[in-house]
Design a protein around this motif. Structure first.
Motif, PDB file in Angstrom:
ATOM      1  N   GLN A  12       0.818  -1.214   0.000  1.00  0.00           N
ATOM      2  CA  GLN A  12       0.000   0.000   0.000  1.00  0.00           C
ATOM      3  C   GLN A  12       0.852   1.265   0.000  1.00  0.00           C
ATOM      4  N   MET A  13       2.091   1.146   0.412  1.00  0.00           N
ATOM      5  CA  MET A  13       2.979   2.312   0.468  1.00  0.00           C
ATOM      6  C   MET A  13       3.427   2.760  -0.919  1.00  0.00           C
ATOM      7  N   THR A  14       3.607   1.788  -1.816  1.00  0.00           N
ATOM      8  CA  THR A  14       4.082   2.095  -3.175  1.00  0.00           C
ATOM      9  C   THR A  14       3.235   1.333  -4.180  1.00  0.00           C
ATOM     10  N   PRO A  15       2.626   2.006  -5.152  1.00  0.00           N
ATOM     11  CA  PRO A  15       1.792   1.322  -6.156  1.00  0.00           C
ATOM     12  C   PRO A  15       2.644   0.531  -7.156  1.00  0.00           C
ATOM     13  N   ALA A  16       2.960  -0.695  -6.771  1.00  0.00           N
ATOM     14  CA  ALA A  16       3.800  -1.558  -7.613  1.00  0.00           C
ATOM     15  C   ALA A  16       2.991  -2.755  -8.095  1.00  0.00           C
ATOM     16  N   THR A  17       3.493  -3.428  -9.103  1.00  0.00           N
ATOM     17  CA  THR A  17       2.836  -4.599  -9.653  1.00  0.00           C
ATOM     18  C   THR A  17       3.888  -5.580 -10.148  1.00  0.00           C
ATOM     19  N   MET A  18       3.440  -6.678 -10.764  1.00  0.00           N
ATOM     20  CA  MET A  18       4.380  -7.687 -11.265  1.00  0.00           C
ATOM     21  C   MET A  18       3.972  -8.138 -12.664  1.00  0.00           C
ATOM     22  N   VAL A  19       4.964  -8.430 -13.484  1.00  0.00           N
ATOM     23  CA  VAL A  19       4.744  -8.872 -14.863  1.00  0.00           C
ATOM     24  C   VAL A  19       5.606 -10.103 -15.121  1.00  0.00           C
ATOM     25  N   ALA A  20       4.999 -11.148 -15.667  1.00  0.00           N
ATOM     26  CA  ALA A  20       5.762 -12.325 -16.092  1.00  0.00           C
ATOM     27  C   ALA A  20       6.244 -12.100 -17.519  1.00  0.00           C
ATOM     28  N   ASP A  65       4.700   2.326 -14.719  1.00  0.00           N
ATOM     29  CA  ASP A  65       5.611   1.934 -15.805  1.00  0.00           C
ATOM     30  C   ASP A  65       5.168   0.677 -16.539  1.00  0.00           C
ATOM     31  N   GLN A  66       4.070   0.087 -16.103  1.00  0.00           N
ATOM     32  CA  GLN A  66       3.702  -1.225 -16.649  1.00  0.00           C
ATOM     33  C   GLN A  66       3.463  -1.210 -18.162  1.00  0.00           C
ATOM     34  N   GLU A  67       2.691  -0.260 -18.657  1.00  0.00           N
ATOM     35  CA  GLU A  67       2.359  -0.256 -20.087  1.00  0.00           C
ATOM     36  C   GLU A  67       3.595  -0.070 -20.958  1.00  0.00           C
ATOM     37  N   LEU A  68       4.474   0.852 -20.564  1.00  0.00           N
ATOM     38  CA  LEU A  68       5.698   1.060 -21.326  1.00  0.00           C
ATOM     39  C   LEU A  68       6.592  -0.175 -21.255  1.00  0.00           C
ATOM     40  N   PHE A  69       6.634  -0.801 -20.082  1.00  0.00           N
ATOM     41  CA  PHE A  69       7.440  -2.016 -19.928  1.00  0.00           C
ATOM     42  C   PHE A  69       6.926  -3.116 -20.854  1.00  0.00           C
ATOM     43  N   LEU A  70       5.610  -3.308 -20.906  1.00  0.00           N
ATOM     44  CA  LEU A  70       5.022  -4.323 -21.775  1.00  0.00           C
ATOM     45  C   LEU A  70       5.328  -4.049 -23.247  1.00  0.00           C
ATOM     46  N   THR A  71       5.321  -2.760 -23.605  1.00  0.00           N
ATOM     47  CA  THR A  71       5.657  -2.385 -24.982  1.00  0.00           C
ATOM     48  C   THR A  71       7.096  -2.743 -25.309  1.00  0.00           C
ATOM     49  N   ARG A  72       8.006  -2.457 -24.375  1.00  0.00           N
ATOM     50  CA  ARG A  72       9.421  -2.762 -24.599  1.00  0.00           C
ATOM     51  C   ARG A  72       9.655  -4.271 -24.690  1.00  0.00           C
ATOM     52  N   VAL A  73       8.943  -5.048 -23.870  1.00  0.00           N
ATOM     53  CA  VAL A  73       9.062  -6.507 -23.931  1.00  0.00           C
ATOM     54  C   VAL A  73       8.666  -7.002 -25.323  1.00  0.00           C
ATOM     55  N   LYS A  74       7.578  -6.483 -25.832  1.00  0.00           N
ATOM     56  CA  LYS A  74       7.098  -6.872 -27.164  1.00  0.00           C
ATOM     57  C   LYS A  74       8.098  -6.489 -28.251  1.00  0.00           C
ATOM     58  N   GLU A  75       8.693  -5.301 -28.115  1.00  0.00           N
ATOM     59  CA  GLU A  75       9.688  -4.846 -29.088  1.00  0.00           C
ATOM     60  C   GLU A  75      10.910  -5.760 -29.120  1.00  0.00           C
ATOM     61  N   LEU A  76      11.225  -6.356 -27.978  1.00  0.00           N
ATOM     62  CA  LEU A  76      12.381  -7.244 -27.881  1.00  0.00           C
ATOM     63  C   LEU A  76      12.056  -8.682 -28.313  1.00  0.00           C
ATOM     64  N   GLY A  77      10.788  -8.921 -28.671  1.00  0.00           N
ATOM     65  CA  GLY A  77      10.398 -10.248 -29.127  1.00  0.00           C
ATOM     66  C   GLY A  77       9.839 -11.149 -28.055  1.00  0.00           C
ATOM     67  N   GLY A  78       9.571 -10.583 -26.895  1.00  0.00           N
ATOM     68  CA  GLY A  78       9.014 -11.371 -25.803  1.00  0.00           C
ATOM     69  C   GLY A  78       7.532 -11.126 -25.611  1.00  0.00           C
ATOM     70  N   ARG A  79       7.004 -11.705 -24.570  1.00  0.00           N
ATOM     71  CA  ARG A  79       5.593 -11.543 -24.223  1.00  0.00           C
ATOM     72  C   ARG A  79       5.488 -11.223 -22.745  1.00  0.00           C
ATOM     73  N   GLY A  80       4.761 -10.188 -22.409  1.00  0.00           N
ATOM     74  CA  GLY A  80       4.582  -9.795 -21.018  1.00  0.00           C
ATOM     75  C   GLY A  80       3.167 -10.062 -20.549  1.00  0.00           C
ATOM     76  N   ILE A  81       3.028 -10.702 -19.377  1.00  0.00           N
ATOM     77  CA  ILE A  81       1.711 -11.012 -18.818  1.00  0.00           C
ATOM     78  C   ILE A  81       1.590 -10.362 -17.439  1.00  0.00           C
ATOM     79  N   PRO A  82       0.736  -9.330 -17.294  1.00  0.00           N
ATOM     80  CA  PRO A  82       0.525  -8.722 -15.977  1.00  0.00           C
ATOM     81  C   PRO A  82      -0.072  -9.747 -15.009  1.00  0.00           C
ATOM     82  N   LEU A  83       0.432  -9.778 -13.784  1.00  0.00           N
ATOM     83  CA  LEU A  83      -0.058 -10.717 -12.782  1.00  0.00           C
ATOM     84  C   LEU A  83      -1.037 -10.022 -11.840  1.00  0.00           C
ATOM     85  N   THR A  84      -2.024 -10.765 -11.381  1.00  0.00           N
ATOM     86  CA  THR A  84      -3.028 -10.193 -10.478  1.00  0.00           C
ATOM     87  C   THR A  84      -2.554 -10.310  -9.032  1.00  0.00           C
ATOM     88  N   LEU A  85      -1.498  -9.576  -8.719  1.00  0.00           N
ATOM     89  CA  LEU A  85      -0.955  -9.534  -7.362  1.00  0.00           C
ATOM     90  C   LEU A  85      -1.022  -8.101  -6.853  1.00  0.00           C
TER      91      LEU A  85
END
Length: 313
Positions: free
Chosen positions: A124-132, A170-190
Motif C-alpha cells: 500500500q505504500m508504493t503502487p507496484a505490480t508484477m509482470v511475467a 511503468d507497466q504499459e511502457l514495460f510491456l511495450t518494450r518486452v514486445k519490441e524485444l520479441g518477448g511476451r509480457g503477462i501482468p499478474l493479479t498480485l
C-alpha cells in the motif's frame, strides 16, 4: 531409486474452491482446516466459496494457501508417502518450514498472518505490480529492467520465464518494450511488488516479530528460495533466511536444478494449482511431478475397489 521432494506453491496459485476435495475425502485434512479456522476465522469458507476479491487480498491469501498446503501434506501422509526433501515457492517456503519440523503449525500460522499483513502494508505504500516475461533470456530481461526506475527481476521461474516487479505507472511502457524485444509480457493479479526492494518495509516490520517464533532442527532438507540451497540449522541463520526471502528474488529454477543434482527425481506438488509442475517440465523433463489431489484420488479409487495402492516413484 531417486529421492522424493515436496513442493509448496506460493501466492498467485489461489482459486475459489481450492482444497475442497481434501476436506471432503480426508479426515486429517479436515482437521487442518478446522485448526486454521480456530485462529484465522473464515479461512475454510474463503477457500471453498470466496469471493475471489477477498481471497486475493494478501492478508487473506496467505493463511488460506497455508491451510490448503498443510491439508495436502496431511492427505499425503495418510496414503503413506514419505519425502526426503522440500522446497516452497515464496509463501510456500513457510509451509515448508512447518513440513520440515522447523516451525510448529501454530508458529507457522502466526507468522503467515503477520507476513501477509506486513506485505499488504508495504504494498500500500508504493503502487507496484508484477509482470511475467516470457520468451526472453534472463540477461535481456535484466538489462530491460535497468531502463526503468525501480524495476527488478524477482522470480526466476524456469527457462523463458522471469517475473519482474515494477511501478504500476511503468507497466504499459514495460510491456511495450518486452514486445519490441520479441518477448511476451503477462501482468499478474498480485497486490504488490513482492520479492523486491518494494517489500523492504515488510521485512522491517517482521524483524522483531520473528523472535517470537521457536525453531527446531529440520527433519529433512528444506531448500531456500533466496539461496537455492538447504536451510541452515542455527536459529539466527534461519531468521535471516526467512526475512531475506521477502525482499529478494526467488531462485526457483536454480533450486530445482540443485535438488535434481542432489538426487531428487520425483516431485509432488502440495497445494493449489499445478504451476510448479509446469515449471519443472520446462526445467528438466527427465524428472516426474505429481499433484497430491491426484494421488489422493488414485488412493481412494484403489481403496473402494478393494485393491492395494502403492506409490511408485
Amino acid at each position: 531409486m531417486g529421492k522424493i521432494a515436496l513442493l509448496f506453491p506460493g501466492q498467485g496459485s489461489q482459486y475459489v474452491g481450492m482444497g475442497k476435495p481434501l476436506y471432503e475425502h480426508c479426515v486429517s485434512s479436515r482437521t487442518i482446516f478446522d485448526q486454521v479456522d480456530a485462529v484465522h476465522q473464515g479461512t475454510t469458507t474463503l477457500c471453498f466459496e470466496g469471493p475471489s476479491e477477498a481471497l486475493n487480498q494478501t492478508e487473506n491469501t496467505q493463511p488460506c494457501i497455508f491451510a490448503v498446503e498443510l491439508a495436502a501434506l496431511a492427505a499425503l501422509q495418510c496414503v503413506g508417502v514419505e519425502a526426503q526433501g522440500i522446497a516452497g515457492f515464496s509463501l510456500g517456503e513457510v509451509t515448508g518450514l512447518v513440513a520440515a519440523g522447523v516451525l510448529s503449525m501454530d508458529d507457522g500460522l502466526k507468522f503467515v498472518k503477520k507476513r501477509g499483513r506486513a506485505m499488504e502494508e508495504a504494498a500500500q505504500m508504493t503502487p507496484a505490480t508484477m509482470v511475467a516475461v516470457l520468451k526472453l533470456e534472463n540477461p535481456k530481461v535484466e538489462a530491460l529492467c535497468k531502463e526503468f526506475n525501480q524495476c527488478y527481476p524477482v522470480n526466476y521461474n524456469c527457462p523463458g520465464q522471469l517475473v519482474v516487479a515494477l511501478l504500476k505507472a511503468d507497466q504499459e511502457l514495460f510491456l511495450t518494450r518486452v514486445k519490441e524485444l520479441g518477448g511476451r509480457g503477462i501482468p499478474l493479479t498480485l497486490s504488490g511488488g513482492f520479492h523486491s526492494p518494494f517489500m523492504t518495509y515488510a521485512t522491517k516490520l517482521l524483524e522483531k516479530r520473528i523472535y517470537e517464533l521457536s525453531f527446531s532442527e529440520a527433519s529433512i532438507p528444506l531448500y531456500s528460495n533466496a539461496y537455492a540451497k538447504p536451510y541452515p540449522d542455527a536459529p539466527v541463520d534461519i531468521r535471516s533466511y526467512i526475512l531475506h526471502q521477502i525482499n529478494h528474488p526467488v531462485l526457483w529454477e536454480q533450486t530445482m536444478r540443485n535438488m535434481i543434482a542432489d538426487g531428487f527425481t520425483t516431485f509432488i506438488e502440495c497445494g493449489p494449482g499445478k504451476t510448479l509442475g509446469g515449471f519443472l517440465k520446462k526445467i528438466d523433463k527427465s524428472v516426474t511431478c505429481h499433484h497430491v489431489e491426484t494421488l489422493l484420488t488414485d488412493y481412494l479409487e484403489a481403496k473402494n475397489a478393494g485393491k492395494e495402492w502403492t506409490f511408485i516413484c
